[in-house]
Write an enzyme that holds these catalytic residues in place. Structure first.
Site, PDB file in Angstrom:
ATOM      1  CD  GLU A 134      -3.166   0.622  -0.008  1.00 17.40           C
ATOM      2  OE1 GLU A 134      -2.777   0.375  -1.112  1.00 17.40           O
ATOM      3  OE2 GLU A 134      -4.153   0.767   0.291  1.00 17.40           O
ATOM      4  CB  THR A 185      -4.580   6.991  -3.059  1.00 16.94           C
ATOM      5  OG1 THR A 185      -6.001   6.220  -3.512  1.00 16.94           O
ATOM      6  CG2 THR A 185      -4.663   7.081  -1.892  1.00 16.94           C
TER       7      THR A 185
END
Ligand code: HSE
Length: 303
Positions: A134, A185
Site C-alpha cells: 500500500e 490516492t
C-alpha cells in the site's frame, strides 16, 4: 503447486474514520494466483507478474513497482524462500476507484503466499505485510483498506506503530457507485489538512465513537447518520467528485448514510431497502456508472 485467492474490495474511512475504519465488501474482487515455477535461469528476478482486467495496463508489472510484487518479495526475503514464483492478478476492482483496488492485490498476495509456503502468519502479520504494498501505491502505508481485506467485516486501525487492528464481524448491505472520474490516492491525500481545529477533532472522535457504539447495538440508522458527519477529510475531497453534493442532498432521506469511499471517487451508501431503486436511479442519472449492490464480506480467502 499453486494457490488461488479471492480478495475483495474494501471501503475505507467511512466518514469520520480517516485511515482508521474499513469495511470488507463481497464485490467487486480481485483473484490472485501464485505458483511456484522451475525456470531457475539464475537471474535475480525470481518473481514474475502478469495481470488482466480493466485498466490493468496502467499498473506496472515490475516487481518493485507492483504492489503485490513488493509484498511477495519482502515475504520471500523474510522467510528465506528461494523458489521462483509467478503471480497472476485478475483485477476485478478498477484501479484508483476508492474501493481498495491496490489493497485487494496486496492482501490477496499475502494470503496466497502464506498458504503456498505454509508460513502460519496471523492476520495481523498478514496485514502488516500487505500494507507494505500500500505504501507503494498511496505514498503512505495506511492500513484501513488492507485490514478489512484480510480480517473481513468492519475493522479499526487503532494504532500504526505498532500496527494494531480491532475487528468486528457485521452484516449489512451497501450500495456503491463508481463514478468514472480518476482520483489518485496520493493526490487525494495531499488535500487532507495538516492541522485541524480542535473542534473538528472533537467532532470526528465523537462521531467515530458513535459509529462503533451503533454497530455494537445493531443500529444501522445511527451508524449511517454519524458516517455522514466527517468535518475534516470529506469536505476537502467532495469537490473532486462532480455531482456528489447534489446526490447527497437528493438521497438524504432514502439512505441511512452516504459518504466517499476511501479517497474516492467511489461513493458508499447504506440504503433503506424500500428506496434502493430510487437511489440507484439517482446514481445512474448523475454518473451513468457501475453500481454495486452488495454487502459486508468475509475478507480474502483461499479458493
Ligand atoms: N484512508 C485512505 C485515504 C484510503 O482516505 O486516503 C485510501 O483509499
Amino acid at each position: 503447486k499453486m494457490v488461488k485467492v479471492c480478495s475483495p474490495g474494501t471501503s475505507a474511512n467511512l466518514g469520520p474514520g480517516y485511515d482508521v475504519f474499513g469495511l470488507a465488501l463481497y464485490e467487486p474482487y480481485d483473484t490472485i494466483t501464485v505458483m511456484k515455477t522451475d525456470d531457475s535461469n539464475d537471474n535475480d528476478n525470481k518473481i514474475t507478474i502478469t495481470m488482466e482486467g480493466e485498466k490493468c495496463e496502467e499498473i506496472p508489472t515490475d516487481v518493485d513497482k507492483n504492489t503485490a510484487g513488493v509484498v511477495a518479495k519482502k515475504m520471500m526475503e523474510d522467510f528465506d524462500i528461494s523458489d521462483n514464483i509467478h503471480i497472476h492478478i485478475e483485477k476485478g476492482i478498477k484501479p484508483g476507484s476508492g474501493l481498495g483496488s491496490s489493497s485487494a492485490s496486496c492482501a490477496g498476495i499475502a494470503v496466497a503466499m502464506n498458504e503456498l509456503f505454509d508460513l502460519k502468519l496471523s492476520k495481523l502479520e498478514l496485514t502488516q505485510y500487505a500494507s507494505l504494498g500500500e505504501a507503494v501505491a498511496a505514498g503512505a502505508p495506511h492500513a484501513d483498506n488492507v485490514a478489512p481485506a484480510i480480517f473481513g467485516g468492519f475493522t479499526m486501525v487503532v494504532g500504526y506503530e505498532p500496527l494494531e487492528i480491532l475487528h468486528t464481524p457485521v452484516e449489512f448491505e451497501v450500495l456503491v457507485a463508481l463514478p468514472n472520474i480518476q482520483i489518485p490516492t496520493k493526490e487525494a491525500r495531499e488535500l487532507v489538512p495538516k492541522n485541524i481545529p480542535i473542534k473538528d477533532m472533537v467532532n470526528n472522535v465523537g462521531k467515530a465513537c458513535g459509529m462503533v457504539y451503533a454497530l455494537h447495538t445493531n443500529n444501522i440508522e445511527l451508524f449511517g447518520k454519524y458516517m455522514m458527519h466527517d468535518a475534516v477529510v470529506e469536505p476537502c475531497r467532495a469537490p473532486l467528485i462532480e455531482g456528489y453534493s447534489e446526490v447527497k442532498e437528493k438521497v438524504k432521506d432514502l439512505v441511512y448514510g452516504i459518504t466517499i469511499s476511501g479517497s474516492g471517487p467511489a461513493i458508499i451508501s447504506l440504503p433503506k431497502k424500500e428506496h434502493i431503486l430510487e437511489v440507484k436511479k439517482i446514481f445512474k442519472e448523475t454518473w451513468n456508472c457501475p453500481i454495486y449492490y452488495t454487502k459486508v464480506g468475509p475478507g480474502a480467502y483461499v479458493l
